[in-house]
Write a protein that holds these residues in place. Structure first.
Motif, PDB file in Angstrom:
ATOM      1  N   LEU A 138      17.786   5.597   3.876  1.00  0.00           N
ATOM      2  CA  LEU A 138      16.428   5.051   3.830  1.00  0.00           C
ATOM      3  C   LEU A 138      16.213   4.315   2.511  1.00  0.00           C
ATOM      4  N   ASP A 139      15.575   3.150   2.604  1.00  0.00           N
ATOM      5  CA  ASP A 139      15.174   2.394   1.419  1.00  0.00           C
ATOM      6  C   ASP A 139      13.704   2.684   1.151  1.00  0.00           C
ATOM      7  N   HIS A 140      13.385   3.136  -0.055  1.00  0.00           N
ATOM      8  CA  HIS A 140      12.007   3.496  -0.406  1.00  0.00           C
ATOM      9  C   HIS A 140      11.361   2.486  -1.357  1.00  0.00           C
ATOM     10  N   GLY A 141      12.062   1.398  -1.638  1.00  0.00           N
ATOM     11  CA  GLY A 141      11.515   0.390  -2.540  1.00  0.00           C
ATOM     12  C   GLY A 141      11.788   0.705  -4.006  1.00  0.00           C
ATOM     13  N   ASP A 142      11.666  -0.309  -4.856  1.00  0.00           N
ATOM     14  CA  ASP A 142      11.876  -0.169  -6.313  1.00  0.00           C
ATOM     15  C   ASP A 142      13.266   0.369  -6.651  1.00  0.00           C
ATOM     16  N   GLY A 143      14.257   0.093  -5.772  1.00  0.00           N
ATOM     17  CA  GLY A 143      15.631   0.508  -6.036  1.00  0.00           C
ATOM     18  C   GLY A 143      15.973   1.923  -5.607  1.00  0.00           C
ATOM     19  N   TYR A 144      15.011   2.665  -5.038  1.00  0.00           N
ATOM     20  CA  TYR A 144      15.254   4.047  -4.629  1.00  0.00           C
ATOM     21  C   TYR A 144      15.737   4.109  -3.174  1.00  0.00           C
ATOM     22  N   MET A 145      16.749   4.935  -2.950  1.00  0.00           N
ATOM     23  CA  MET A 145      17.254   5.194  -1.602  1.00  0.00           C
ATOM     24  C   MET A 145      17.535   6.687  -1.458  1.00  0.00           C
ATOM     25  N   SER A 146      17.427   7.193  -0.218  1.00  0.00           N
ATOM     26  CA  SER A 146      17.849   8.566   0.074  1.00  0.00           C
ATOM     27  C   SER A 146      18.897   8.513   1.178  1.00  0.00           C
ATOM     28  N   LEU A 147      19.935   9.366   1.057  1.00  0.00           N
ATOM     29  CA  LEU A 147      21.073   9.358   1.967  1.00  0.00           C
ATOM     30  C   LEU A 147      21.198  10.728   2.637  1.00  0.00           C
ATOM     31  N   TYR A 148      21.489  10.725   3.940  1.00  0.00           N
ATOM     32  CA  TYR A 148      21.584  11.960   4.710  1.00  0.00           C
ATOM     33  C   TYR A 148      22.873  11.895   5.545  1.00  0.00           C
ATOM     34  N   GLY A 149      23.866  12.726   5.204  1.00  0.00           N
ATOM     35  CA  GLY A 149      25.170  12.618   5.839  1.00  0.00           C
ATOM     36  C   GLY A 149      25.590  13.850   6.631  1.00  0.00           C
ATOM     37  N   HIS A 150      26.706  13.696   7.393  1.00  0.00           N
ATOM     38  CA  HIS A 150      27.334  14.754   8.206  1.00  0.00           C
ATOM     39  C   HIS A 150      26.446  15.200   9.367  1.00  0.00           C
ATOM     40  N   ASN A 151      25.562  14.303   9.854  1.00  0.00           N
ATOM     41  CA  ASN A 151      24.646  14.677  10.931  1.00  0.00           C
ATOM     42  C   ASN A 151      25.357  14.756  12.281  1.00  0.00           C
ATOM     43  N   GLN A 152      24.750  15.522  13.157  1.00  0.00           N
ATOM     44  CA  GLN A 152      25.228  15.599  14.540  1.00  0.00           C
ATOM     45  C   GLN A 152      24.873  14.331  15.299  1.00  0.00           C
ATOM     46  N   SER A 153      23.660  13.863  15.094  1.00  0.00           N
ATOM     47  CA  SER A 153      23.190  12.635  15.743  1.00  0.00           C
ATOM     48  C   SER A 153      22.104  12.002  14.888  1.00  0.00           C
ATOM     49  N   LEU A 154      21.890  10.701  15.101  1.00  0.00           N
ATOM     50  CA  LEU A 154      20.881   9.937  14.361  1.00  0.00           C
ATOM     51  C   LEU A 154      19.800   9.493  15.333  1.00  0.00           C
ATOM     52  N   ASP A 183       0.810  -1.213   0.000  1.00  0.00           N
ATOM     53  CA  ASP A 183       0.000   0.000   0.000  1.00  0.00           C
ATOM     54  C   ASP A 183       0.850   1.274   0.000  1.00  0.00           C
ATOM     55  N   GLN A 184       2.163   1.133  -0.102  1.00  0.00           N
ATOM     56  CA  GLN A 184       3.039   2.292  -0.069  1.00  0.00           C
ATOM     57  C   GLN A 184       3.004   3.033  -1.400  1.00  0.00           C
ATOM     58  N   THR A 185       2.911   4.370  -1.333  1.00  0.00           N
ATOM     59  CA  THR A 185       2.939   5.176  -2.560  1.00  0.00           C
ATOM     60  C   THR A 185       4.313   5.049  -3.207  1.00  0.00           C
ATOM     61  N   PRO A 186       4.389   4.655  -4.460  1.00  0.00           N
ATOM     62  CA  PRO A 186       5.686   4.489  -5.117  1.00  0.00           C
ATOM     63  C   PRO A 186       6.496   5.784  -5.096  1.00  0.00           C
ATOM     64  N   PHE A 187       7.784   5.640  -4.840  1.00  0.00           N
ATOM     65  CA  PHE A 187       8.684   6.789  -4.797  1.00  0.00           C
ATOM     66  C   PHE A 187       8.665   7.536  -6.127  1.00  0.00           C
ATOM     67  N   SER A 188       8.620   6.784  -7.221  1.00  0.00           N
ATOM     68  CA  SER A 188       8.672   7.397  -8.561  1.00  0.00           C
ATOM     69  C   SER A 188       7.493   8.322  -8.831  1.00  0.00           C
ATOM     70  N   LYS A 189       6.360   8.076  -8.139  1.00  0.00           N
ATOM     71  CA  LYS A 189       5.162   8.900  -8.337  1.00  0.00           C
ATOM     72  C   LYS A 189       5.301  10.271  -7.654  1.00  0.00           C
ATOM     73  N   GLN A 190       6.314  10.412  -6.776  1.00  0.00           N
ATOM     74  CA  GLN A 190       6.481  11.656  -6.013  1.00  0.00           C
ATOM     75  C   GLN A 190       7.524  12.585  -6.630  1.00  0.00           C
ATOM     76  N   ARG A 191       7.953  12.302  -7.810  1.00  0.00           N
ATOM     77  CA  ARG A 191       8.964  13.122  -8.479  1.00  0.00           C
ATOM     78  C   ARG A 191       8.500  14.577  -8.585  1.00  0.00           C
ATOM     79  N   GLY A 192       9.324  15.481  -8.067  1.00  0.00           N
ATOM     80  CA  GLY A 192       9.011  16.905  -8.106  1.00  0.00           C
ATOM     81  C   GLY A 192       8.029  17.365  -7.055  1.00  0.00           C
ATOM     82  N   ARG A 193       7.575  16.462  -6.161  1.00  0.00           N
ATOM     83  CA  ARG A 193       6.549  16.814  -5.173  1.00  0.00           C
ATOM     84  C   ARG A 193       7.067  16.794  -3.727  1.00  0.00           C
ATOM     85  N   MET A 194       8.248  16.233  -3.499  1.00  0.00           N
ATOM     86  CA  MET A 194       8.729  16.050  -2.133  1.00  0.00           C
ATOM     87  C   MET A 194       9.404  17.304  -1.580  1.00  0.00           C
ATOM     88  N   GLN A 195       9.346  17.425  -0.240  1.00  0.00           N
ATOM     89  CA  GLN A 195      10.003  18.540   0.429  1.00  0.00           C
ATOM     90  C   GLN A 195      11.485  18.214   0.642  1.00  0.00           C
TER      91      GLN A 195
END
Length: 391
Positions: free
Chosen positions: A328-344, A259-271
């Motif tokens: 983060l793994d978003h499915g269908d081969g998509y991932m987002s990476l967030y680096g240089h953080n102070q804490s996780l 039931d997850q909205t595909p990552f590819s459908k959110q192109r140009g819509r994410m913050q």
């Protein structure tokens, strides 16, 4: 009649058998779901183990620069843990401060009740003294109408009970006041202890930050030449690519919700994951043919880093060159990476929703000023974040 009875008995047995079969069938989906969940957890544990083995390989000390980078990692991990501990202590202190104010308000109200009840008790004691200790005998010896005497005795009994309730309420209020006062003392003692802890952690933080700066100064001398900087950039890129490839292979068998909205459908819509100035553009040259594969967002230290889309945490740890990194793994081969953080703030295996806080802005990984390094990848290959995030 006998045949009819047998038929009824057989019918009951058959109905019972059907009911049992239906109940068994209804349990199958739950059992399958549990088995699938157990399998997912086992796979996540395996992924974590494979990543840890890869990190050990990537962090092997081969020379002075590698040792300095390892020292930097230790410094920055210490700082991250200290900052998290300081935040926790501050949060606890705030909660205790609010509770202390509530207790003091309760103490004030109980003290007002105590003074009011004390006056009533004094009045009751004075009235009892005036009447003397033989009130009922006096009434009985008084030559009056029996009905009048009965009424007087009932009144007398009522006044005795009322007096007893007043005294009981007063004693109960004193007990409550004593309990609240003891609670206030405990909260004040705990707050004093937490203040001491906070000062200790702050002192340790200052020491760790100085140690980090000394390590950074040594690294800067090592990287004074262009070749030194290029070697580090290439090493950082290689480590990140190996990690992404390994994570991609490891999570290939994981099942994502249907039931997850595909990552590819959110192109140009994410913050964007953080608010701030973008310090570089995707594809912009860095040094000797190396280009940016993500975007650095300059933001205030400690500010929230938010997930751009629903996903599962598949990496949450320190990576040399990226600092405190979460993927983060978003499915269908998509991932987002967030680096240089102070804490996780999230661990491997956790699901996060769009907009959830997953980290805090920092400058780990050797950055000179706070900011977030952000990438989007598909099948391990970098994508331009500006095509996916608006604004």
């Amino acid at each position: 009649m006998k045949l009819s009875s047998k038929m009824k008995l057989s019918s009951k047995k058959f109905s019972g058998f059907v009911l049992a079969a239906l109940l068994s069938l209804s349990l199958i989906p739950a059992c399958l779901a549990q088995a699938a969940d157990d399998e997912q957890q086992a796979r996540l544990a395996e992924i974590k183990q494979r990543i840890e083995s890869l990190q050990q390989e990537l962090n092997q000390v081969k020379g002075e620069r590698d040792q300095l980078l390892k020292d930097l990692e230790a410094n920055e991990k210490d700082i991250s843990e200290l900052l998290q501990r300081i935040d926790k202590i501050k949060s606890d202190m705030q909660s205790r401060g609010e509770k202390l104010q509530e207790l003091k308000q309760e103490e004030k109200q109980l003290e007002e009740s105590r003074r009011s009840m004390q006056r009533r008790v004094e009045q009751e004691v004075a009235a009892a003294y005036r009447l003397g200790r033989q009130e009922q005998i006096k009434l009985l010896l008084n030559q009056q109408d029996p009905q009048h005497i009965a009424r007087q005795l009932r009144y007398h009994d009522y006044f005795l009970k009322q007096r007893s309730r007043v005294i009981d309420d007063y004693v109960s209020t004193l007990d409550q006041l004593s309990t609240v006062s003891a609670g206030i003392q405990r909260e004040q003692d705990t707050l004093a202890h937490e203040r001491n802890q906070l000062e200790e952690k702050r002192s340790a933080l200052v020491s760790a930050q100085k140690s980090r700066q000394r390590t950074l100064d040594k690294l800067a001398r090592q990287l004074a030449s262009k070749s030194g900087e290029l070697d580090q950039l290439q090493g950082d890129r290689s480590r990140l690519q190996r990690l992404v490839d390994e994570v991609g292979r490891a999570i290939a068998s994981l099942i994502n919700p249907s039931d997850q909205t595909p990552f590819s459908k959110q192109r140009g819509r994410m913050q964007w994951p953080a608010q701030g100035r973008r310090a570089n553009a995707f594809g912009q040259p860095r040094a000797n043919g190396i280009t940016w594969t993500g975007v650095t967002i300059r933001a205030g230290e400690g500010e929230a880093v938010q997930a751009i889309h629903r996903g599962r945490v598949v990496f949450s740890d320190y990576l040399r060159g990226q600092g405190m990194l979460i993927i983060l793994d978003h499915g269908d081969g998509y991932m987002s990476l967030y680096g240089h953080n102070q804490s996780l703030t999230r661990a491997i295996g956790e699901w996060v929703e769009r907009g959830d806080t997953i980290a805090r802005i920092g400058n780990t990984g050797g950055m000179s000023q706070p900011g977030l390094y952000f990438e989007i990848r598909r099948d391990g290959k970098p994508q331009d974040p500006t095509a996916w995030c608006r604004g």
